[in-house]
Design an enzyme around this catalytic site. Structure first.
Site, PDB file in Angstrom:
ATOM      1  CE  LYS A   6      -2.035  -1.745   3.584  1.00 58.08           C
ATOM      2  NZ  LYS A   6      -2.879  -2.217   4.683  1.00 58.08           N
ATOM      3  CG  ASP A  13      -6.405  -4.361   8.553  1.00 57.55           C
ATOM      4  OD1 ASP A  13      -5.962  -5.488   8.277  1.00 57.55           O
ATOM      5  OD2 ASP A  13      -6.493  -3.447   7.703  1.00 57.55           O
TER       6      ASP A  13
HETATM    7  C1  BGC Z   1      -1.974  -5.939   3.994  1.00 58.76           C
HETATM    8  C2  BGC Z   1      -2.816  -6.675   5.010  1.00 58.76           C
HETATM    9  C3  BGC Z   1      -4.004  -5.825   5.435  1.00 58.76           C
HETATM   10  C4  BGC Z   1      -4.769  -5.334   4.224  1.00 58.76           C
HETATM   11  C5  BGC Z   1      -5.951  -4.458   4.580  1.00 58.76           C
HETATM   12  C6  BGC Z   1      -2.847  -5.411   2.868  1.00 58.76           C
HETATM   13  O1  BGC Z   1      -2.079  -4.614   2.000  1.00 58.76           O
HETATM   14  O2  BGC Z   1      -0.981  -6.791   3.462  1.00 58.76           O
HETATM   15  O3  BGC Z   1      -2.040  -7.026   6.137  1.00 58.76           O
HETATM   16  O4  BGC Z   1      -4.830  -6.586   6.270  1.00 58.76           O
HETATM   17  O5  BGC Z   1      -3.912  -4.607   3.366  1.00 58.76           O
HETATM   18  O6  BGC Z   1      -5.569  -3.329   5.302  1.00 58.76           O
END
Ligand code: BGC
Length: 479
Positions: free
Chosen positions: A184, A219
């Site tokens: 992200k 989360d």
């Molecule tokens: C992460 C996860 C997370 C999800 C939602 C992903 O990019 O790897 O750990 O739960 O985003 O936030």
């Protein structure tokens, strides 16, 4: 996976999106090909689900499998009777939050939360800057909400905190875990391989903030636990936001890679990290725009499922498809603009505005194109074409999300006869018009109406923060 159920009657309803007129010219043909490339019919959804199911099993049997299936070391679900004041940190999406959760028992709780925006400069670069920023926010929160007295009255003289860290972590206990890789848009390379609780605790100590971090939580795990506090039939927590992922309740005996104590009986919550599914693109029907986006991202060939679904990427996929259509002469009289050619200039939030526009002249669509893409004048046909394209990309995301939920329910072998709840949170789920209906319709297509009627897909409020506080409370009780 169980053999396909007889859901033929429900075929393809959710895929139906208003289509503009049939192609008559080459440009029209290019447009309809682009639109078609985003469609996922029911059979394809089932094929993807079957593959995903086997990847879940693979992830439970060995470390390093594409879908990580990370044991959370959270064994217990809340009883609804937990009480006390706990802090939670929620890091992983667009915003970063510090919360104080007062658990009142009987499934009731109050949350006080402050949001902070992480400066882009702290998201990439040395990890110390990121963790210092976080510790500073906690210090400010404790001060603003006058929580020193709560700390002083506790047995240890400290506040107890659960840390929701929404990235893939190799968890070693409920309060320890090393970051596997960033996602992200975050990229602090020196944090990879390090225990993120240690980094946080050290940064808090530097500022003499009296907080003890007792739980490290994804989360999705937080969302599952928080919703189960109110709705005990909850079996899955899912995030459809900046990123995507899901956690669920698994029988320890099925986690064949798990070698810890207590002996493998009972259940554990598993953080699937499903965003990494099929990063080789074996079964996911990737378009040229998905491939381009992946190639230019800072995590190429990773999180490919996430890139088709989540808010971080949907706008950019749309922008790339728009550019292609303009270049083919199918849109805007063939005229490109600078914002249209700027990576990430088209936000997923604009898609929501476009989808919400039901006015005959599609005025809001025109406004988005003028304001954000500097396409000052558009024809009604342009605006209709843009809206249909956006609908198709949003619908694909909803259908793929349904595939993930379906595959995970199949893995759990539910629902049998009793209803189950899937708790969902995240900006795409909450804010994207029609997303919830399209996802539920796709689930009906996949499961058949009778079985789907036993699955309640519900919005989880404040899941990630409250869940971390609840897990902190559960851990606290064990000591
Ligand atoms: C992460 C996860 C997370 C999800 C939602 C992903 O990019 O790897 O750990 O739960 O985003 O936030």
């Amino acid at each position: 996976m169980a053999s396909p159920s007889s859901a033929a009657g429900a075929a393809a309803t959710a895929a139906a999106v208003a289509q503009p007129a049939l192609p008559t010219t080459n440009a029209d043909k290019i447009y309809s090909d682009v639109l078609a490339s985003f469609q996922i019919p029911r059979d394809k959804m089932r094929l993807i689900a079957t593959h995903m199911y086997s990847e879940f099993v693979r992830g439970l049997s060995a470390d390093g499998a594409p879908i990580r299936m990370i044991p959370s070391y959270a064994y217990a679900m809340p009883t609804s009777h937990e009480t006390g004041v706990y802090l939670a940190l929620d890091l992983g999406g667009t915003n970063f939050r510090v919360c104080a959760v007062t658990l009142k028992g009987k499934g009731q709780f109050d949350v006080v939360a402050d949001k902070f925006t992480i400066p882009d400069s702290a998201k990439v670069g040395p990890g110390a800057a990121l963790f210092d920023f976080i510790a500073g926010a906690v210090e400010q929160f404790v001060h603003t909400h006058d929580l020193s007295a709560v700390a002083a009255s506790s047995a240890t003289g400290e506040l107890t905190m659960g840390f929701t860290f929404s990235f893939p972590v190799k968890q070693e206990s409920v309060a320890r875990g090393a970051l596997m890789y960033w996602a992200k848009g975050f990229d602090c390379p020196d944090v990879v391989g390090q225990d993120v609780v240690d980094l946080l605790q050290v940064a808090l100590a530097r500022r003499a903030v009296k907080v003890r971090v007792v739980a490290l939580v994804n989360d999705t795990v937080g969302t599952l636990v928080a919703h189960a506090y109110k709705a005990p039939a909850t079996v899955m927590g899912c995030i459809l936001g900046t990123g995507t992922n899901a956690a669920y309740i698994e029988q320890l005996a099925q986690v064949t890679k798990y070698r810890g104590t207590p002996t493998p009986t009972g259940t554990m919550l598993i953080n699937t990290e499903w965003g990494a599914f099929d990063s080789e693109g074996k079964v996911l029907p990737l378009t040229q725009f998905d491939r381009e986006l992946d190639a230019m991202s800072n995590n190429g060939k990773q999180q490919v499922f996430e890139k088709l679904i989540s808010g971080m990427y949907l706008g950019e996929i749309t922008r790339r498809a728009l550019v292609h259509l303009v270049e083919a002469g199918a849109l805007f009289g063939g005229k490109l603009s600078t914002p249209l050619q700027t990576v990430y200039a088209f936000e997923t939030a604009y898609m929501s505005t476009i989808e919400a526009d039901t006015s005959p002249a599609l005025t809001a669509v025109g406004q988005v194109l003028a304001d954000h893409l500097a396409v000052a004048s558009t024809t009604l046909t342009d605006r209709q074409l843009v809206k249909s394209l956006v609908q198709q990309i949003g619908t694909r995301a909803a259908r793929l999300s349904a595939v993930g939920i379906f595959a995970l329910l199949e893995k759990m072998g539910v629902p049998e006869s009793k209803p189950v709840v899937v708790a969902v949170d995240g900006s795409v789920w909450l804010k994207y018009p029609g997303f919830q209906d399209r996802l539920r319709a796709a689930l009906r297509e996949l499961m058949g109406p009778e079985k789907a009627a036993l699955v309640s897909v519900e919005t989880a409020h404040d899941g990630s923060g409250t869940g971390a506080a609840l897990i902190a409370a559960l851990v606290d009780k064990q000591h």
